[in-house]
Design a protein around this motif. Structure first.
Motif, PDB file in Angstrom:
ATOM      1  N   PRO A 162       0.786  -1.233  -0.036  1.00 14.22           N
ATOM      2  CA  PRO A 162      -0.019   0.022  -0.046  1.00 14.22           C
ATOM      3  C   PRO A 162       1.007   1.236  -0.045  1.00 14.22           C
ATOM      4  CG  PRO A 162      -0.979  -1.438   1.552  1.00 14.22           C
ATOM      5  CD  PRO A 162       0.554  -2.029   0.827  1.00 14.22           C
ATOM      6  N   LEU A 163       2.078   1.257   0.661  1.00 12.18           N
ATOM      7  CA  LEU A 163       2.794   2.460   0.763  1.00 12.18           C
ATOM      8  C   LEU A 163       3.399   2.662  -0.771  1.00 12.18           C
ATOM      9  CD1 LEU A 163       4.170   4.510   2.324  1.00 12.18           C
ATOM     10  CD2 LEU A 163       5.945   3.242   3.106  1.00 12.18           C
ATOM     11  N   LEU A 164       3.950   1.502  -1.326  1.00 12.53           N
ATOM     12  CA  LEU A 164       4.304   1.631  -2.715  1.00 12.53           C
ATOM     13  C   LEU A 164       3.291   2.238  -3.670  1.00 12.53           C
ATOM     14  CD1 LEU A 164       6.693   1.455  -4.675  1.00 12.53           C
ATOM     15  CD2 LEU A 164       6.033  -0.898  -5.084  1.00 12.53           C
ATOM     16  N   LYS A 165       1.973   1.607  -3.573  1.00 12.07           N
ATOM     17  CA  LYS A 165       0.938   2.293  -4.397  1.00 12.07           C
ATOM     18  C   LYS A 165       0.788   3.679  -4.136  1.00 12.07           C
ATOM     19  CE  LYS A 165      -1.618  -1.948  -5.013  1.00 12.07           C
ATOM     20  NZ  LYS A 165      -2.978  -2.921  -4.593  1.00 12.07           N
ATOM     21  N   GLN A 166       0.860   4.168  -2.868  1.00 12.79           N
ATOM     22  CA  GLN A 166       0.648   5.539  -2.589  1.00 12.79           C
ATOM     23  C   GLN A 166       1.501   6.503  -3.303  1.00 12.79           C
ATOM     24  OE1 GLN A 166       0.529   5.710   1.802  1.00 12.79           O
ATOM     25  NE2 GLN A 166      -1.322   6.985   1.744  1.00 12.79           N
ATOM     26  N   ALA A 167       2.968   6.240  -3.222  1.00 17.23           N
ATOM     27  CA  ALA A 167       3.890   6.613  -3.810  1.00 17.23           C
ATOM     28  C   ALA A 167       3.933   6.866  -5.372  1.00 17.23           C
ATOM     29  CB  ALA A 167       5.288   6.173  -3.382  1.00 17.23           C
ATOM     30  N   MET A 168       3.468   5.663  -5.994  1.00 16.13           N
ATOM     31  CA  MET A 168       3.309   5.634  -7.375  1.00 16.13           C
ATOM     32  C   MET A 168       2.008   6.421  -7.923  1.00 16.13           C
ATOM     33  SD  MET A 168       5.868   3.969  -8.908  1.00 16.13           S
ATOM     34  CE  MET A 168       6.506   5.108  -7.453  1.00 16.13           C
ATOM     35  N   ARG A 169       1.133   6.807  -6.929  1.00 18.33           N
ATOM     36  CA  ARG A 169       0.001   7.613  -7.362  1.00 18.33           C
ATOM     37  C   ARG A 169       0.368   9.003  -7.508  1.00 18.33           C
ATOM     38  NH1 ARG A 169      -4.964   5.246  -3.702  1.00 18.33           N
ATOM     39  NH2 ARG A 169      -5.700   3.943  -5.291  1.00 18.33           N
ATOM     40  N   ARG A 170       1.478   9.465  -7.091  1.00 11.78           N
ATOM     41  CA  ARG A 170       1.913  10.617  -7.413  1.00 11.78           C
ATOM     42  C   ARG A 170       2.725  10.837  -8.686  1.00 11.78           C
ATOM     43  NH1 ARG A 170       3.494  12.515  -1.116  1.00 11.78           N
ATOM     44  NH2 ARG A 170       1.464  11.663  -0.180  1.00 11.78           N
ATOM     45  N   LEU A 171       2.865   9.920  -9.480  1.00 14.59           N
ATOM     46  CA  LEU A 171       3.404   9.815 -10.659  1.00 14.59           C
ATOM     47  C   LEU A 171       2.583   9.627 -11.688  1.00 14.59           C
ATOM     48  CD1 LEU A 171       6.020   9.797 -12.336  1.00 14.59           C
ATOM     49  CD2 LEU A 171       6.299   7.335 -12.256  1.00 14.59           C
ATOM     50  N   ALA A 172       2.206  10.749 -12.517  1.00 16.23           N
ATOM     51  CA  ALA A 172       1.477  10.748 -13.471  1.00 16.23           C
ATOM     52  C   ALA A 172       1.849  10.028 -14.673  1.00 16.23           C
ATOM     53  CB  ALA A 172       0.904  12.117 -13.867  1.00 16.23           C
ATOM     54  N   GLY A 173       1.030   9.174 -15.425  1.00 16.32           N
ATOM     55  CA  GLY A 173       1.478   8.516 -16.488  1.00 16.32           C
ATOM     56  C   GLY A 173       0.309   8.444 -17.802  1.00 16.32           C
ATOM     57  N   GLY A 174       0.655   8.316 -18.875  1.00 15.07           N
ATOM     58  CA  GLY A 174      -0.188   8.297 -20.066  1.00 15.07           C
ATOM     59  C   GLY A 174      -1.013   6.962 -19.816  1.00 15.07           C
ATOM     60  N   VAL A 175      -2.419   7.046 -20.272  1.00 13.36           N
ATOM     61  CA  VAL A 175      -3.375   5.902 -20.141  1.00 13.36           C
ATOM     62  C   VAL A 175      -3.286   5.114 -21.406  1.00 13.36           C
ATOM     63  CG1 VAL A 175      -5.692   4.885 -19.470  1.00 13.36           C
ATOM     64  CG2 VAL A 175      -4.463   6.870 -18.104  1.00 13.36           C
ATOM     65  N   VAL A 176      -3.179   3.886 -21.512  1.00 17.97           N
ATOM     66  CA  VAL A 176      -3.019   2.841 -22.704  1.00 17.97           C
ATOM     67  C   VAL A 176      -4.151   1.731 -21.992  1.00 17.97           C
ATOM     68  CG1 VAL A 176      -0.890   3.676 -23.312  1.00 17.97           C
ATOM     69  CG2 VAL A 176      -1.044   1.552 -22.157  1.00 17.97           C
ATOM     70  N   VAL A 177      -4.558   1.122 -23.322  1.00 17.69           N
ATOM     71  CA  VAL A 177      -5.153   0.029 -23.079  1.00 17.69           C
ATOM     72  C   VAL A 177      -4.340  -0.969 -24.119  1.00 17.69           C
ATOM     73  CG1 VAL A 177      -7.210  -1.577 -23.845  1.00 17.69           C
ATOM     74  CG2 VAL A 177      -7.521   0.526 -22.561  1.00 17.69           C
ATOM     75  N   VAL A 178      -3.839  -2.004 -23.520  1.00 16.28           N
ATOM     76  CA  VAL A 178      -2.965  -2.950 -24.117  1.00 16.28           C
ATOM     77  C   VAL A 178      -4.082  -4.143 -24.592  1.00 16.28           C
ATOM     78  CG1 VAL A 178      -1.435  -4.762 -23.812  1.00 16.28           C
ATOM     79  CG2 VAL A 178      -1.168  -2.554 -22.720  1.00 16.28           C
ATOM     80  N   THR A 179      -4.103  -4.357 -25.838  1.00 11.61           N
ATOM     81  CA  THR A 179      -5.220  -5.455 -26.418  1.00 11.61           C
ATOM     82  C   THR A 179      -4.280  -6.569 -26.976  1.00 11.61           C
ATOM     83  OG1 THR A 179      -5.355  -4.382 -28.185  1.00 11.61           O
ATOM     84  CG2 THR A 179      -6.977  -3.978 -26.750  1.00 11.61           C
TER      85      THR A 179
END
Length: 173
Positions: free
Chosen positions: A15-32
């Protein structure tokens, strides 16, 4: 000079790693990946260009997810870079609404790419890849894909981004 003994780093909880990564914005893709009813896909921010010479993409996929076996079997994947008006597609492929597999594709227009994977009509860009190498680490697989085809949207618009636990827009000026 002798190398100092490496101490085992303290455990960090997920959960702490997830909190940290939420602070890093990233482009959204859908992988098909897949063909016909043997299709699956997922929403990610873990896709990037590894190399332009030769053209190579890097994508991370959860090996416990439904898309990994399809990619492993079909040996291809397609990175669909989403635009501002495609948040509903991102949410559907993230599993919101309970749809899975080929059912996630319904309600959108798709084109068949060179590899056989589906490319999202209207995406900002679609990058079609042949699976070149897989590196398995922990819960995920790092996929290296040789780019076989690229389609760009006719109109360059805002790109969908994810950060701070919410969808955002990146607008080019």
């Amino acid at each position: 000079m002798a190398a100092a003994a490496m101490a085992t780093p303290p455990a960090v909880d997920a959960p702490l790693l997830k909190q940290a990564m939420r602070r890093l914005a990233g482009g959204v893709v859908v992988v098909t990946a897949g063909i016909g009813e043997d299709r699956a896909g997922f929403t990610a921010t873990s896709a990037l260009s590894l190399s332009v010479d030769p053209p190579t993409m890097l994508v991370c996929v959860d090996r416990a997810g439904s898309t990994w076996p399809v990619i492993a079997r079909r040996r291809h994947f397609c990175v669909n870079i989403l635009g501002a008006d495609q948040q509903d597609v991102a949410e559907r492929f993230a599993g919101l609404g309970g749809l899975s597999g080929a059912a996630r594709y319904r309600g959108c227009d798709w084109t068949i790419m060179r590899s056989g994977a589906s490319g999202l009509a209207g995406a900002q860009a679609v990058v079609d890849c042949a699976l070149e190498e897989v590196i398995e680490r922990h819960s995920h697989a790092i996929l290296l894909g040789a780019v076989r085809e690229i389609r760009l949207s006719r109109a360059e618009g805002a790109t969908l981004v994810y950060g701070g636990g919410q969808f955002l827009l990146f607008v080019r000026s």
